[in-house]
Design an enzyme around this catalytic site. Structure first.
Site, mmCIF file in Angstrom:
data_model
loop_
_atom_site.group_PDB
_atom_site.id
_atom_site.type_symbol
_atom_site.label_atom_id
_atom_site.label_comp_id
_atom_site.label_asym_id
_atom_site.label_seq_id
_atom_site.Cartn_x
_atom_site.Cartn_y
_atom_site.Cartn_z
ATOM 1 N N HIS A 48 31.675 46.054 0.840
ATOM 2 C CA HIS A 48 31.674 47.476 0.481
ATOM 3 C C HIS A 48 30.705 47.777 -0.660
ATOM 4 O O HIS A 48 30.525 48.931 -1.030
ATOM 5 C CB HIS A 48 33.097 47.980 0.183
ATOM 6 N N ASP A 75 35.968 41.368 3.510
ATOM 7 C CA ASP A 75 35.082 42.157 2.649
ATOM 8 C C ASP A 75 34.139 41.192 1.933
ATOM 9 O O ASP A 75 34.340 40.818 0.782
ATOM 10 C CB ASP A 75 35.918 42.974 1.656
ATOM 11 N N SER A 114 33.860 45.221 -8.558
ATOM 12 C CA SER A 114 33.869 44.762 -7.165
ATOM 13 C C SER A 114 32.668 43.887 -6.870
ATOM 14 O O SER A 114 31.570 44.144 -7.370
ATOM 15 C CB SER A 114 33.790 45.956 -6.218
#
EC number: 3.4.21.-
Length: 236
Positions: free
Chosen positions: A43, A88, A182
């Site tokens: 992402h 992810d 992230s």
């Protein structure tokens, strides 16, 4: 990173920062795993990614800091079909390799999975306060624990039963990765075990740990792609 302190300038030579040609702010982290490859979260994909290596302070860059762009990107699933809970992970090949230097060096892939209770270090330039965002000039580091996956399933009932995900945090709250972290690494006992990918809307709350892609489960896929087998399939 909430509840952490400024990282030691020498402890994160493998940590990279992602930004875009448009926005100068670091929006994700990543991890250098050899001279030519960076691992991050799917992402964190954007059109014009720039990769900063050897960074500590944004305002006063290290003299050996480098900027690279990705030449190729590889996903477990096509970049848009990984789910919020699954796969992810993104592997980026740098257009030009980087050499090791004072503040740049890769970290190796894990040889064993981490065990529950392991102390792990999370790091990044993400916000250091949760409701209002405060982006630090330097990366922050915090020690958190690998928790039983069931702690995360209790907090997030929609989590799948299958687990290629690590659950990590502090049960009583206070330390956590947060927005902007992230894609960055979770380092347990010196091994690169997790990629930060998801947490509750308010970071560092009691009994709401963060979720990290479990790097160990993807090592075969990563090594296949790096060695040129670009059709390698991801673990189911």
């Amino acid at each position: 990173v909430i509840g952490g302190v400024e990282c030691n300038i020498n402890e994160h030579r493998f940590l990279v920062a992602l930004y875009t040609s448009r926005s100068r702010r670091f929006y994700c982290g990543g991890t250098l795993i050899n001279q030519e490859w960076v691992l991050t979260a799917a992402h964190c994909d954007r059109k014009n990614i720039r990769i900063k290596l050897g960074m500590h302070s944004e305002k006063v860059p290290n003299e050996d800091a480098q900027t690279r762009v990705p030449k190729e990107k590889f996903f477990c699933l096509s970049s848009k079909t990984y789910t919020k809970w699954d796969k992810d992970i993104m592997l980026m090949r740098l257009k030009r390799p980087v050499n090791n230097s004072t503040h740049i060096a890769p970290v190796s892939l894990p040889s064993n999975p981490p065990s529950v209770g392991s102390v792990c270090r999370v790091m990044g330039w993400g916000t250091i306060t949760s409701s209002q965002e405060t982006h630090p000039d330097v990366p922050h580091c915090a020690n958190i624990n690998i928790l039983d996956y069931e702690v995360c399933r209790a907090a997030y009932p929609e989590l799948p039963v299958t687990r290629r995900t690590l659950c990590a945090g502090i049960l009583e709250g206070g330390k956590d990765s947060c927005n902007g972290d992230s894609g960055g690494p979770l380092i347990c006992n010196g091994q690169f075990q997790g990629i930060a990918y998801w947490g509750a809307d308010t970071c560092a709350q009691p009994r709401e740990p963060g979720l990290y892609t479990k790097v160990f489960d993807y090592t075969d896929w990563i090594q296949s792609i790096i060695s040129g087998n670009t059709d390698a399939t991801c673990p189911q």
